[in-house]
Design a protein around this motif. Structure first.
Motif, short mmCIF file in Angstrom:
data_model
loop_
_atom_site.label_atom_id
_atom_site.label_comp_id
_atom_site.label_asym_id
_atom_site.label_seq_id
_atom_site.Cartn_x
_atom_site.Cartn_y
_atom_site.Cartn_z
N LEU A 82 31.14 40.89 48.18
CA LEU A 82 30.94 39.68 47.38
C LEU A 82 32.12 38.74 47.57
O LEU A 82 33.27 39.10 47.31
CB LEU A 82 30.79 40.03 45.90
CG LEU A 82 29.77 41.14 45.55
CD1 LEU A 82 29.74 41.36 44.05
CD2 LEU A 82 28.39 40.78 46.09
N LEU A 83 31.82 37.54 48.03
CA LEU A 83 32.84 36.51 48.16
C LEU A 83 32.83 35.68 46.90
O LEU A 83 31.85 34.98 46.59
CB LEU A 83 32.56 35.64 49.40
CG LEU A 83 33.52 34.49 49.65
CD1 LEU A 83 34.94 35.01 49.89
CD2 LEU A 83 33.06 33.65 50.83
N ASP A 84 33.91 35.79 46.14
CA ASP A 84 34.00 35.07 44.87
C ASP A 84 34.26 33.60 45.17
O ASP A 84 35.39 33.19 45.42
CB ASP A 84 35.13 35.66 44.02
CG ASP A 84 35.10 35.15 42.60
OD1 ASP A 84 34.22 34.32 42.29
OD2 ASP A 84 35.95 35.55 41.79
N ASN A 85 33.18 32.82 45.13
CA ASN A 85 33.27 31.43 45.57
C ASN A 85 32.37 30.56 44.69
O ASN A 85 31.19 30.41 44.95
CB ASN A 85 32.82 31.34 47.04
CG ASN A 85 32.94 29.93 47.59
OD1 ASN A 85 33.36 29.02 46.89
ND2 ASN A 85 32.54 29.75 48.83
N PRO A 86 32.93 29.97 43.64
CA PRO A 86 32.10 29.21 42.70
C PRO A 86 31.86 27.76 43.09
O PRO A 86 31.76 26.90 42.23
CB PRO A 86 32.91 29.30 41.41
CG PRO A 86 34.33 29.32 41.89
CD PRO A 86 34.32 30.06 43.20
N LYS A 87 31.80 27.45 44.36
CA LYS A 87 31.66 26.05 44.77
C LYS A 87 30.25 25.50 44.56
O LYS A 87 30.06 24.32 44.43
CB LYS A 87 32.04 25.89 46.24
CG LYS A 87 33.53 26.07 46.53
CD LYS A 87 33.83 25.82 47.98
CE LYS A 87 35.32 25.96 48.27
NZ LYS A 87 35.63 25.71 49.69
N HIS A 88 29.25 26.37 44.54
CA HIS A 88 27.88 25.87 44.53
C HIS A 88 27.47 25.27 43.19
O HIS A 88 26.64 24.39 43.15
CB HIS A 88 26.91 27.01 44.89
CG HIS A 88 26.99 27.39 46.34
ND1 HIS A 88 26.15 26.86 47.29
CD2 HIS A 88 27.82 28.23 47.00
CE1 HIS A 88 26.44 27.38 48.47
NE2 HIS A 88 27.45 28.21 48.32
N ASP A 89 27.99 25.76 42.11
CA ASP A 89 27.63 25.19 40.81
C ASP A 89 28.79 25.42 39.84
O ASP A 89 29.78 26.08 40.16
CB ASP A 89 26.33 25.80 40.27
CG ASP A 89 26.42 27.30 40.06
OD1 ASP A 89 27.55 27.84 40.07
OD2 ASP A 89 25.38 27.94 39.88
N GLY A 90 28.65 24.86 38.65
CA GLY A 90 29.72 24.96 37.67
C GLY A 90 29.75 26.27 36.91
O GLY A 90 30.63 26.48 36.08
#
Length: 252
Positions: A82-90
């Motif tokens: 799992l790549l912890d990457n919250p760029k897609h949504d808030g």
């Protein structure tokens, strides 16, 4: 050049060295801009290209980067990353990756299943089960996401169970963690309306697009010109002031 004084050797050497360095940096920025524009064109062309068999394209000299491929294999469903990457949504979320075992090959192909949105409570989203047995997948063969410096070292070795979470997906670390070699690039699956994964795969150059590289190149070239101008200004002969001329006449 009668209006200029002869510069000292160290001033001339410093100016030439500085100007050459600035020009070299400017040219490098232009090369980076051209390289990224080439990648964007190849990525856009691959999205509309016909699908090819992965075994043929992966053996090509350039690795068939950005090729649109179809591949058959079996998920290692108990080895999720799992790549912890919250760029897609808030609300946060993770990009989910899983190795795919191909027929009679020791190499594994890392598959990007897509982005799984979070629910805003800070907890990992619920991962849906993966199909068992052989699957046929289709998508783009793309470079892995960029990596950076991760505080605390390799996060994967510090976790004893899967799914494993990291803020940078280093394919070398994943390969060592699995104990098997990986293909240099990964498979970004095509969008599927029936899937809960969000699959919007783009080349993220938002922080440093080609236009910004060209702007930096212009700055470096400006610095090179400024270095030469400064040398000339500092060694320009000054005309005698009127007061100084009058003093000379009085002495006479």
């Amino acid at each position: 050049m009668s209006g200029f004084r002869r510069p000292s050797w160290w001033a001339l050497l410093l100016t030439v060295a500085g100007a050459l360095l600035f020009v070299r940096l400017g040219v490098w920025q232009l090369h980076r801009a051209d390289f990224k524009e080439s990648l964007l064109r190849r990525y856009a062309a691959a999205a509309a290209a016909p699908v090819q068999d992965f075994s043929q394209r992966s053996s090509s000299p350039d690795g068939a980067m950005f090729a649109r491929v179809r591949v058959h294999g079996r998920y290692l469903a108990d080895r999720l990353y799992l790549l912890d990457n919250p760029k897609h949504d808030g609300m946060g979320g993770v990009e989910v990756f899983v190795p795919l075992a191909l027929h009679d090959e020791s190499k594994l192909l890392l598959v990007d299943l897509g982005f799984l949105p979070g629910n805003g409570n800070g907890k990992q989203p619920q991962l849906p089960p993966l199909p068992e047995g052989e699957v046929t997948l289709q998508g783009l063969y793309v470079p892995p996401p960029p990596v950076g410096f991760e505080m605390g070292g390799n996060a994967l070795t510090q976790q004893s169970s899967w799914p494993k979470t990291t803020i940078f997906l280093d394919t070398g670390e994943v390969s060592r963690d699995l104990g098997r070699p990986l293909y240099p690039h990964l498979l970004a699956l095509d969008a599927d309306p029936a899937s809960i994964y969000v699959r919007v795969h783009t080349l993220d150059f938002s922080s440093m697009p080609p236009a910004r590289h060209r702007a930096y190149a212009f700055q470096w070239f400006t610095f090179a010109l400024a270095a030469v101008v400064i040398l000339l200004v500092l060694h320009r002969k000054r005309k005698p002031r009127k007061s100084d001329s009058a003093k000379v006449d009085d002495v006479r």
